[in-house]
Design a protein around this motif. Structure first.
Motif, PDB file in Angstrom:
ATOM      1  N   SER A   1       5.471   5.115   5.604  1.00 23.58           N
ATOM      2  CA  SER A   1       5.371   3.609   5.920  1.00 23.58           C
ATOM      3  C   SER A   1       5.674   2.877   4.776  1.00 23.58           C
ATOM      4  O   SER A   1       5.751   3.414   3.584  1.00 23.58           O
ATOM      5  CB  SER A   1       3.864   3.359   6.520  1.00 23.58           C
ATOM      6  OG  SER A   1       3.112   3.390   5.469  1.00 23.58           O
TER       7      SER A   1
ATOM      8  N   LEU B   1       6.917   2.022  10.154  1.00 22.59           N
ATOM      9  CA  LEU B   1       6.607   3.605  10.294  1.00 22.59           C
ATOM     10  C   LEU B   1       7.807   4.250  10.540  1.00 22.59           C
ATOM     11  O   LEU B   1       8.860   3.768  11.179  1.00 22.59           O
ATOM     12  CB  LEU B   1       5.591   3.828  11.197  1.00 22.59           C
ATOM     13  CG  LEU B   1       4.207   3.591  11.028  1.00 22.59           C
ATOM     14  CD1 LEU B   1       3.138   4.005  12.415  1.00 22.59           C
ATOM     15  CD2 LEU B   1       3.647   4.283   9.949  1.00 22.59           C
TER      16      LEU B   1
ATOM     17  N   ILE C   1      -0.309  -0.469  12.921  1.00 25.52           N
ATOM     18  CA  ILE C   1      -0.080   0.789  12.684  1.00 25.52           C
ATOM     19  C   ILE C   1       0.163   1.330  14.248  1.00 25.52           C
ATOM     20  O   ILE C   1       0.961   2.063  14.496  1.00 25.52           O
ATOM     21  CB  ILE C   1      -1.239   1.573  12.029  1.00 25.52           C
ATOM     22  CG1 ILE C   1      -1.152   1.365  10.543  1.00 25.52           C
ATOM     23  CG2 ILE C   1      -0.947   3.078  12.251  1.00 25.52           C
ATOM     24  CD1 ILE C   1      -2.262   1.981   9.875  1.00 25.52           C
TER      25      ILE C   1
ATOM     26  N   SER D   1       6.018  11.909   7.732  1.00 28.27           N
ATOM     27  CA  SER D   1       6.019  10.458   8.080  1.00 28.27           C
ATOM     28  C   SER D   1       5.908   9.505   6.871  1.00 28.27           C
ATOM     29  O   SER D   1       5.286  10.208   5.757  1.00 28.27           O
ATOM     30  CB  SER D   1       4.649  10.107   9.065  1.00 28.27           C
ATOM     31  OG  SER D   1       3.592  10.250   8.292  1.00 28.27           O
TER      32      SER D   1
END
Length: 100
Positions: A43, A28, A85, A41
């Motif tokens: 990932s 992440l 996560i 953000s």
């Protein structure tokens, strides 16, 4: 010029997870402002929809709001990478705390 920070967090996923097969580890990445508000953000989830969904969970929250973020992940994300996560987020949060 923005005065933001770039943070990453990483975590292992299940051995049969596509992320593990392709990348070996789940990542992440966060851009946060000086107060910890998550500006952006990303990932390395394998599906675009997954990346967008994870991004939506984090955007506009404060990286320091661990309970709120963790609860939202557990409530909304119902797939095999949930624990990864949360672990990757906590890893990034620890990096943030170490800067302060």
């Amino acid at each position: 010029m923005k005065n933001t920070l770039y943070l990453t967090g990483e975590a292992r996923t299940n051995s049969d997870n596509a992320i593990t097969k392709i990348y070996g580890v789940f990542y992440l990445a966060f851009e946060v402002d000086e107060d910890g508000k998550i500006i952006d953000s990303d990932s390395n989830a394998t599906l675009e929809l997954t990346r967008k969904f994870i991004k939506d969970i984090f955007t506009d929250k404060n990286i320091k709001d661990q309970e709120i973020i963790t609860d939202e992940i557990q409530r909304r994300y119902n797939a095999s990478s949930t624990k990864a996560i949360i672990s990757a987020y906590k890893d990034a949060l620890q990096r943030y705390k170490n800067l302060k």
